[in-house]
Design an enzyme around this catalytic site. Structure first.
Site, mmCIF file in Angstrom:
data_model
loop_
_atom_site.group_PDB
_atom_site.id
_atom_site.type_symbol
_atom_site.label_atom_id
_atom_site.label_comp_id
_atom_site.label_asym_id
_atom_site.label_seq_id
_atom_site.Cartn_x
_atom_site.Cartn_y
_atom_site.Cartn_z
ATOM 1 N N GLU A 129 -3.252 7.109 -4.409
ATOM 2 C CA GLU A 129 -2.684 6.122 -3.586
ATOM 3 C C GLU A 129 -2.553 5.000 -4.688
ATOM 4 O O GLU A 129 -3.161 4.985 -5.717
ATOM 5 C CB GLU A 129 -3.914 6.140 -2.991
ATOM 6 C CG GLU A 129 -4.029 5.067 -2.167
ATOM 7 C CD GLU A 129 -6.215 4.405 -1.225
ATOM 8 O OE1 GLU A 129 -5.979 5.041 -0.013
ATOM 9 O OE2 GLU A 129 -6.871 4.497 -2.155
ATOM 10 N N TYR B 75 0.631 -1.428 -0.323
ATOM 11 C CA TYR B 75 0.428 0.267 0.174
ATOM 12 C C TYR B 75 1.177 1.389 0.453
ATOM 13 O O TYR B 75 2.108 1.124 1.086
ATOM 14 C CB TYR B 75 -0.926 0.481 1.570
ATOM 15 C CG TYR B 75 -1.630 1.092 1.404
ATOM 16 C CD1 TYR B 75 -2.899 1.777 0.640
ATOM 17 C CD2 TYR B 75 -1.445 2.169 1.756
ATOM 18 C CE1 TYR B 75 -3.457 2.038 0.901
ATOM 19 C CE2 TYR B 75 -1.711 3.829 2.293
ATOM 20 C CZ TYR B 75 -2.686 3.483 1.583
ATOM 21 O OH TYR B 75 -3.798 5.187 1.609
#
Ligand code: GDP
Ligand code: MN
Length: 381
Positions: free
Chosen positions: A189, A101
């Site tokens: 992101e 992530y």
């Protein structure tokens, strides 16, 4: 403005971040052709601006063109959390060894950028952040210095990303950060940023929010806007000059001024309710504006009660009250409306409102009282 996954990945590719090769498809036939063109196994991915597509069934692996056709048939037209799928992205399937992530945002509090990185990316990152906060590394980046090679390597080390491909991961972080800064993003992101079986680091997903105030610096972003299919209610609101955003709750909100509307959302949630929208009618709201605002809410079947919250500053409450009274006159109400007026000429405004008070038009003195009434009515209705 939020981008679709494939748009964000096209920006990553431009900045030198590896992404899988893929094609857009608006029909099952186009998805079949894309799979033929790409060859081998492909992934068919719903393009909607909401997370959790994987869990909702919007992301499916296909062995070849026929299966890609079948998955596209299932996914196109699908509703994912209120967003209709009009387009799928068909891309070469990746060989995933690990899912990371990565995100970059602005931390206004400390006036620095914030990198958030975890070796435990993928579809359950929210649960990881709650259950194992240590597995999520947060580091501020000085915007003047930028993300140096040294700091990128430290992030990779602290987040315990794969040792053997640490240099590639650090390089990917720096390119994503460069994209975040040079493209004027509010958010970049990547979940997951993957490690492939042969040690490459590839962006498999993207969530990019562009700062629309910086659009003048990026005339080429116009193509992103063109691909954007607006939700009908948001389109209607924009055409009528209202600032409207759809939310998940059942209390319709109308207020004057973005700050006041934001606080109204907070107070509604504080008293246990949830707003169905953000709607700012701006200054000088007359009968036309109020009518337009109520019209927009009428199109939303999830609204169970409405809270009109007006604070008179330059805008005088008596004029707004006049507007509300005129708007309500002759309007067939589908839900109860709680009205709170305060500020300049509030007393005069409330007097005018008395003329239209009924079982379904309820005055309230304070914001909290108004929110409590509106939430209670929404629960009943
Ligand atoms: P999201 O659920 O909306 O965040 O969509 P993602 O693009 O992140 O995809 C969800 C999950 O699908 C990923 O975490 C992967 O596990 C899986 N996935 C996506 N693309 C591929 C692929 O090419 N190969 C494989 N094996 N899995 C994939
Ligand atoms: Mn994802």
């Amino acid at each position: 403005m939020d981008l679709f996954e494939y748009q964000g990945k096209s920006l990553f590719a431009r900045m030198g971040v590896p992404v899988p090769e893929g094609r857009e498809a608006r029909t099952p036939d186009a998805a079949r052709a894309a799979a033929e063109d790409l060859g081998g196994r492909v992934v068919v991915k719903a393009q909607v601006q909401v997370g959790g597509r994987g869990k909702a069934g919007g992301i499916k692996l296909a062995d070849g063109p026929d299966e890609a056709f079948k998955h596209a048939t299932d996914i196109l037209g699908m509703d994912i959390k209120g967003h209709t799928v009009h387009l799928v992205w068909v891309e070469k399937a990746s060989d995933i060894a690990a899912e990371y992530y990565v995100s970059f945002t602005l931390d206004r509090g400390v006036k620095k950028h914030l990198a958030i990185v975890s070796a435990r990316g993928g579809m359950d990152i929210e649960a990881v952040a709650v259950d194992e906060p240590d597995a999520v590394v947060k580091m501020h980046i000085d915007p003047v210095v930028g993300l140096t090679n040294w700091q990128a390597s430290e992030i990779v080390y602290r987040a315990k990303l794969d040792r053997a491909s640490a240099r590639k991961a650090a390089a990917a972080l720096r390119k994503l950060y460069a994209a975040f800064v040079s493209l004027d993003c509010d958010l970049v992101e990547v979940n997951p940023l993957i490690l492939t079986g042969d040690g490459e680091v590839v962006a498999l997903d993207s969530k990019v929010t562009l700062d629309s105030n910086a659009f003048f610096r990026h005339p080429d972003f116009e193509e992103f806007r063109a691909a954007f299919v607006e939700e009908p209610m948001e389109k209607m609101a924009r055409e009528r000059g209202l600032n409207f955003i759809k939310l998940d709750g059942s209390v319709g909100i109308i207020g004057n001024g973005a700050g006041l509307v934001m606080s109204t959302l907070d107070v509604v949630s504080l008293v246990g309710g949830a707003a169905s929208n953000f709607l700012d009618v701006g200054g000088g709201a007359g009968a036309d504006t109020i009518t337009n605002a109520l019209d927009v809410l009428t199109k939303d079947p999830t609204v169970k009660s409405v809270l009109i919250n007006i604070f008179g500053g330059i805008t005088r409450c008596d004029l707004v009250a006049q507007g509300i009274a005129e708007a309500l006159d002759g309007l067939e109400l589908r839900w109860p409306i709680v009205v709170r007026l305060d500020g300049t000429n509030a007393v005069e405004g409330r007097e005018i409102l008395q003329g239209v008070v009924s079982d379904s038009v309820i005055p309230a003195e304070t914001m909290r009282e108004a929110a409590e009434k509106a939430v209670e009515l929404a629960e009943r209705g």
